[in-house]
Design an enzyme around this catalytic site. Structure first.
Site, short mmCIF file in Angstrom:
data_model
loop_
_atom_site.label_atom_id
_atom_site.label_comp_id
_atom_site.label_asym_id
_atom_site.label_seq_id
_atom_site.Cartn_x
_atom_site.Cartn_y
_atom_site.Cartn_z
N ARG A 30 -4.84 77.50 32.78
CA ARG A 30 -3.79 76.88 31.96
C ARG A 30 -4.45 76.45 30.75
O ARG A 30 -5.62 75.90 30.38
CB ARG A 30 -3.43 75.45 32.48
N HIS A 60 -9.99 78.02 41.42
CA HIS A 60 -9.95 76.61 40.74
C HIS A 60 -11.31 76.13 40.94
O HIS A 60 -11.53 75.01 40.29
CB HIS A 60 -8.78 75.75 41.23
N TYR A 93 -12.05 64.50 29.39
CA TYR A 93 -11.85 64.27 30.87
C TYR A 93 -12.94 63.69 31.44
O TYR A 93 -14.26 63.76 30.66
CB TYR A 93 -11.76 65.71 31.52
N ARG A 189 -4.50 59.15 39.70
CA ARG A 189 -4.33 59.34 38.27
C ARG A 189 -2.73 59.65 38.06
O ARG A 189 -2.04 58.97 37.31
CB ARG A 189 -5.28 60.19 37.44
N HIS A 217 -10.19 62.76 36.19
CA HIS A 217 -9.94 64.23 36.48
C HIS A 217 -10.91 64.43 37.60
O HIS A 217 -10.74 65.32 38.13
CB HIS A 217 -10.31 65.00 35.26
#
Length: 317
Positions: A30, A60, A93, A189, A217
């Site tokens: 992304r 990922h 993050y 979160r 994160h």
């Protein structure tokens, strides 16, 4: 990857020095698709072996592996992270990185890279939890283990920190843990589909989220495990897309760092009374404020000001 990635520059420099370099680039990342395509072309021009993962399945996981021929044999040096190798998001993050020379983890990461680049069909690993092969099953088994040990020994405790909690099976097992008397602390979160504090269902579950200067994160999973504590960190949230449709990893934290992650990192976030919100049984949230006898604790500010609190080498020195 960011526009001026020093990691990519280092990889190209290694290739220039005739080191064998292989890189897996996620083209569906992304916000970074264009950058990743550009860097992939430059890497290929330098002779780097570039792989692009699987159609329909996002990569990922965040891993870096250095393999060296040493006098004692093959040495593995592995870095794994909860966040991307991106200097821009690294400033915004909160994430955790983990560097190890554990040969078992090195072998696991090597096998996983081989599977991702098409040279292996490996689907069982020594220490890593890998999605979509084993991660879901192994997380569920660990929650069930906590329930069983609590019924035998008491003091069951789970602490999960993640971006989102959506997966039905994981939520169901957390409800079962609460009903068995296991204490469950969740730091979520973003999206949370679990409803805490419902009598007979989830009264032993507390859910908080921290909304502050940085975007939370990191993914951290703590299991008391009857006193044989275990902590896993990595890239995976408890969501169907992460557990079933992506390549994710969770990795174990060595025993010497378990108290640091449990008490200093997770413990500080759980005590936040400045930036934390509490999730109520009706799905609404409310700000958490210091009690009259408490001092204010902003967990993100505290982490910035006390960064050496989890540096064991500094303490030993």
């Amino acid at each position: 990857m960011d526009d001026n990635s020093r990691i990519v520059q280092a990889l190209m420099k290694a290739a220039d020095r005739r080191k064998q370099v292989a890189v897996l680039v996620e083209l569906k990342a992304r916000f970074d698709e264009e950058n990743n395509i550009g860097w992939a072309k430059e890497l290929e021009c330098k002779g780097v072996h570039v792989a692009y993962g699987f159609p329909g399945r996002k990569i990922h996981s965040k891993m870096c592996l250095v393999v060296r021929a040493e006098k004692e044999g093959i040495g593995y040096y592995v870095h794994m992270s909860t966040g991307n190798y991106n200097a821009v998001t690294g400033k915004l993050y909160t994430d955790m990185g983990y560097l190890t020379s554990d040969p078992c983890i090195g072998k696991d990461v090597s096998d996983l890279f081989n599977a991702l680049t098409g040279y292996s069909r490996k689907d069982h690993y020594i220490k890593l939890l890998v999605a979509p092969q084993t991660l879901r099953h192994q997380i569920l088994e660990r929650i069930r283990r906590e329930i069983d040990l609590h019924e035998k020994c008491g003091n069951g405790h789970l602490i999960f920190k993640m971006n989102s909690l959506v997966d039905y099976q994981c939520i169901r097992e957390l409800y079962r843990a609460s009903q068995a008397g296991v204490k469950v602390d969740l730091l979520v979160r973003g999206i949370c589909c679990l409803r805490p504090g419902i009598i007979g269902l989830s009264e032993n579950i507390r859910v908080t989220s921290i909304v502050g200067r940085f975007l939370e994160h990191s993914r951290i999973y703590y299991f008391r495990n009857g006193g044989k504590e275990e902590i896993l960190m990595g890239s995976a949230d408890l969501m169907p897309r992460n557990l079933d449709n992506r390549v994710e990893i969770l990795f174990p934290v060595s025993s010497e760092y378990i108290p640091v992650v449990r008490d200093v990192i997770l413990g500080t976030h759980l005590k936040d009374n400045v930036k934390a919100r509490l999730l109520l049984p009706n799905g609404k949230t409310e700000r958490i404020y210091p009690q009259p006898e408490e001092e204010e604790l902003d967990s993100q500010l505290w982490m910035l000001e006390n960064s050496r609190s989890w540096d064991l080498s500094y303490k030993k020195g």
